[in-house]
Design an enzyme around this catalytic site. Structure first.
Site, PDB file in Angstrom:
ATOM      1  N   TYR A 128       0.885  -1.241   0.047  1.00 23.58           N
ATOM      2  CA  TYR A 128       0.064   0.093   0.159  1.00 23.58           C
ATOM      3  C   TYR A 128       0.980   1.042  -0.002  1.00 23.58           C
ATOM      4  CZ  TYR A 128      -4.391  -2.268  -0.114  1.00 23.58           C
ATOM      5  OH  TYR A 128      -5.401  -3.060  -0.449  1.00 23.58           O
ATOM      6  N   GLU A 184      -8.882  -6.935   3.885  1.00 23.29           N
ATOM      7  CA  GLU A 184      -8.158  -8.034   3.447  1.00 23.29           C
ATOM      8  C   GLU A 184      -7.309  -8.897   4.436  1.00 23.29           C
ATOM      9  OE1 GLU A 184      -5.761  -5.827   0.518  1.00 23.29           O
ATOM     10  OE2 GLU A 184      -7.292  -5.147  -0.415  1.00 23.29           O
TER      11      GLU A 184
HETATM   12  C1  HEM Z   1      -7.582  -4.586  -8.820  1.00 19.49           C
HETATM   13  C2  HEM Z   1      -8.541  -0.477  -6.568  1.00 19.49           C
HETATM   14  C3  HEM Z   1      -4.197  -0.885  -3.950  1.00 19.49           C
HETATM   15  C4  HEM Z   1      -3.015  -4.434  -7.015  1.00 19.49           C
HETATM   16  C5  HEM Z   1      -8.144  -3.291  -8.403  1.00 19.49           C
HETATM   17  C6  HEM Z   1      -9.480  -2.931  -8.887  1.00 19.49           C
HETATM   18  C7  HEM Z   1      -9.746  -1.642  -8.259  1.00 19.49           C
HETATM   19  C8  HEM Z   1      -8.362  -1.572  -6.954  1.00 19.49           C
HETATM   20  C9  HEM Z   1     -10.775  -0.841  -8.187  1.00 19.49           C
HETATM   21  C10 HEM Z   1     -10.243  -3.403  -9.840  1.00 19.49           C
HETATM   22  C11 HEM Z   1     -11.143  -4.674  -9.086  1.00 19.49           C
HETATM   23  C12 HEM Z   1     -11.491  -5.824 -10.042  1.00 19.49           C
HETATM   24  O1  HEM Z   1     -10.835  -6.142 -10.770  1.00 19.49           O
HETATM   25  O2  HEM Z   1     -12.422  -5.872  -9.723  1.00 19.49           O
HETATM   26  C13 HEM Z   1      -7.378  -0.059  -5.257  1.00 19.49           C
HETATM   27  C14 HEM Z   1      -7.218   1.048  -4.480  1.00 19.49           C
HETATM   28  C15 HEM Z   1      -6.039   0.741  -3.993  1.00 19.49           C
HETATM   29  C16 HEM Z   1      -5.515  -0.266  -4.479  1.00 19.49           C
HETATM   30  C17 HEM Z   1      -8.281   2.066  -4.359  1.00 19.49           C
HETATM   31  C18 HEM Z   1      -5.588   1.561  -2.682  1.00 19.49           C
HETATM   32  C19 HEM Z   1      -6.438   2.104  -1.900  1.00 19.49           C
HETATM   33  C20 HEM Z   1      -3.542  -1.889  -4.443  1.00 19.49           C
HETATM   34  C21 HEM Z   1      -2.297  -2.315  -4.072  1.00 19.49           C
HETATM   35  C22 HEM Z   1      -1.934  -3.290  -4.958  1.00 19.49           C
HETATM   36  C23 HEM Z   1      -3.169  -3.453  -5.785  1.00 19.49           C
HETATM   37  C24 HEM Z   1      -1.610  -1.828  -2.871  1.00 19.49           C
HETATM   38  C25 HEM Z   1      -0.710  -4.075  -5.118  1.00 19.49           C
HETATM   39  C26 HEM Z   1       0.607  -3.627  -5.624  1.00 19.49           C
HETATM   40  C27 HEM Z   1      -4.231  -4.888  -7.456  1.00 19.49           C
HETATM   41  C28 HEM Z   1      -4.269  -5.771  -8.670  1.00 19.49           C
HETATM   42  C29 HEM Z   1      -5.377  -5.736  -9.199  1.00 19.49           C
HETATM   43  C30 HEM Z   1      -6.257  -4.604  -8.592  1.00 19.49           C
HETATM   44  C31 HEM Z   1      -3.073  -6.516  -9.052  1.00 19.49           C
HETATM   45  C32 HEM Z   1      -6.106  -6.662 -10.304  1.00 19.49           C
HETATM   46  C33 HEM Z   1      -6.073  -5.922 -11.675  1.00 19.49           C
HETATM   47  C34 HEM Z   1      -5.487  -6.626 -12.634  1.00 19.49           C
HETATM   48  O3  HEM Z   1      -4.632  -7.409 -12.448  1.00 19.49           O
HETATM   49  O4  HEM Z   1      -5.788  -6.370 -13.730  1.00 19.49           O
HETATM   50  N1  HEM Z   1      -7.423  -2.342  -7.383  1.00 19.49           N
HETATM   51  N2  HEM Z   1      -6.414  -0.733  -5.422  1.00 19.49           N
HETATM   52  N3  HEM Z   1      -4.163  -2.749  -5.665  1.00 19.49           N
HETATM   53  N4  HEM Z   1      -5.381  -4.241  -7.522  1.00 19.49           N
HETATM   54 FE1  HEM Z   1      -5.931  -2.384  -6.394  1.00 19.49          FE
END
Ligand code: HEM
Length: 405
Positions: A95, A137
């Site tokens: 994060y 989480e």
């Molecule tokens: C997916 C928001 C932090 C890694 C997503 C999605 C959203 C989101 C809206 C799409 C959800 C879905 O696929 O249904 C956020 C927000 C964060 C945050 C608001 C911070 C407050 C993080 C962090 C990581 C991360 C810290 C790790 C490095 C990912 C990954 C995906 C994802 C790998 C799947 C997307 C893909 O592979 O295309 N996140 N995220 N996110 N997020 Fe986050």
């Protein structure tokens, strides 16, 4: 706790960020991967290319800023994202890295408009938002681990069977390498598989809905072969179809996701799918046969034609065993062979058909398929008066709010 001043700044600058949201998140990902290429082992490169991940992130940040003083409103959305994060192994230590790069991107895109005060306010808000995610989480990791035979993160599985369902779809049966049983799951949930594909620099992650019912000693996923072998999605699906063979290993994370059958209800249900969106419906149908064989089920499926209509035999067997299940099948491009048989409606599922045939507005509706298909189905159901809370849908790929996108 955020100060009133910080809340004011965040709320008043949220529209500016929303306007530039996509630009900011695109910059963000560019910088993030330049400085932390190891994170490419977690992210889906196909979603990056299509810009869908950027859109999903920008929408969420805007929503979080708007509701910064009542984040509980966003809890259902946070849970859905957290399920995805948990299934991919996103951890608390990630994060601050994301936060740092997000603030950098805001500065880069907004330039002088982003004063130190604004950046500090957004930094504080990000801290609060990310803590909500981390807490949810952490609970999900503990839940996955504490289930009978559960685990946290990824576990080695072996392909024990490969079955071609039709020209396009192949099912993979996966069992844990340590020969333990697999944890139960809710019909409709997905797993993430992590692969080391020869020639690829980074690990590749993909989510697939489970297509079998809980209670077996294996998980079954059913994968559609993408036509273009050179796109990221095409590479993965062709690898799974052509190169992965029985006995091969792959990493699997525990079942996840908030799209699943409401088992407590006995209300009639409609399972509506387009193409490969049929996979979670097969899990639900198999489950219903075991647990609620007399529940009223209407299975509506749209496919191009009979050649790519998956699970024909399995469904026929299930329908013969279910007491109150009916199917409506749509082929938009039936083959000459299809035309020799009855049992399908030619064309797409139209509003008129829905109006005439869906009479029970209190039923529960589960929808999965391509985005335009889902958008049309949700829209039609809303127009005939189905309540929002009775409409459940699943995306393949980053979630985008269908009603606003
Ligand atoms: C997916 C928001 C932090 C890694 C997503 C999605 C959203 C989101 C809206 C799409 C959800 C879905 O696929 O249904 C956020 C927000 C964060 C945050 C608001 C911070 C407050 C993080 C962090 C990581 C991360 C810290 C790790 C490095 C990912 C990954 C995906 C994802 C790998 C799947 C997307 C893909 O592979 O295309 N996140 N995220 N996110 N997020 Fe986050």
């Amino acid at each position: 706790m955020l100060s009133t001043k910080t809340i004011e700044i965040v709320k008043s600058t949220a529209p500016v960020l929303a306007e530039k949201g996509l630009e900011i998140t695109s910059h963000f990902y560019k910088r993030l991967f330049e400085n932390h290429p190891e994170l490419l082992n977690i992210f889906n490169h196909a979603n990056q290319k299509q810009g869908r991940q950027q859109t999903a992130l920008a929408n969420t940040i805007y929503a979080a800023a708007t509701y910064i003083d009542q984040l509980e409103v966003l809890l259902p959305a946070v849970k859905q994202i957290a399920y995805k994060h948990r299934s991919l192994g996103v951890k608390p230590e990630h994060y601050p890295i994301v936060g740092e790069h997000l603030l950098l991107a805001i500065k880069e895109v907004l330039g002088e408009v982003a004063s130190d005060e604004i950046i500090q306010a957004w930094g504080a808000a990000y801290g609060v938002i990310s803590q909500v995610f981390i807490d949810v989480e952490n609970e999900m990791y503990a839940e996955a681990k504490n289930q009978p035979y559960g685990w946290e993160g990824f576990k080695k599985f072996v392909v024990v069977k490969k079955q071609q369902e039709n020209n396009l779809i192949t099912s993979l049966y996966l069992e844990p390498m340590d020969k333990t049983a697999v944890p139960s799951f809710q019909p409709g949930q997905y797993i993430t598989i992590r692969l080391n594909i020869p020639g690829e620099t980074y690990l590749v992650n993909r989510q697939y809905s489970l297509s079998n019912a809980p209670g077996e000693k294996y998980y079954r996923i059913s994968v559609k072969r993408e036509a273009n072998n050179s796109t990221p999605n095409g590479k993965v699906s062709n690898y799974l179809h052509d190169l992965l063979v029985m006995g091969n290993e792959l990493d699997v994370s525990a079942p996840s996701g908030d799209f699943y059958l409401n088992e407590e209800s006995s209300a009639p249900i409609y399972l509506i799918s387009g193409g490969i969106g049929v996979t979670p419906m097969m899990s639900m149908l198999n489950y219903l046969k075991e647990k609620q064989p007399s529940r009223e089920i209407t299975f509506i499926h749209a496919a191009q034609n009979g050649d790519v209509h998956a699970f024909k035999e399995e469904k026929a067997k299930l329908f013969s065993e279910l007491e109150n299940a009916h199917q409506s099948l749509f082929y938009n491009q039936p083959t000459e062979e299809d035309k020799k048989h009855d049992g399908f409606i030619e064309g797409r599922i139209q509003m008129d058909w829905i109006k005439t045939n869906i009479r029970n507005k209190n039923a529960h509706f589960y929808i999965c398929g391509p985005i335009p298909f889902m958008r049309a189905m949700i829209d039609s159901l809303e127009r005939i008066g189905v309540y929002d809370e009775n409409i459940h849908y699943e995306f393949f790929g980053p979630s985008i709010n269908l009603k606003e996108y």
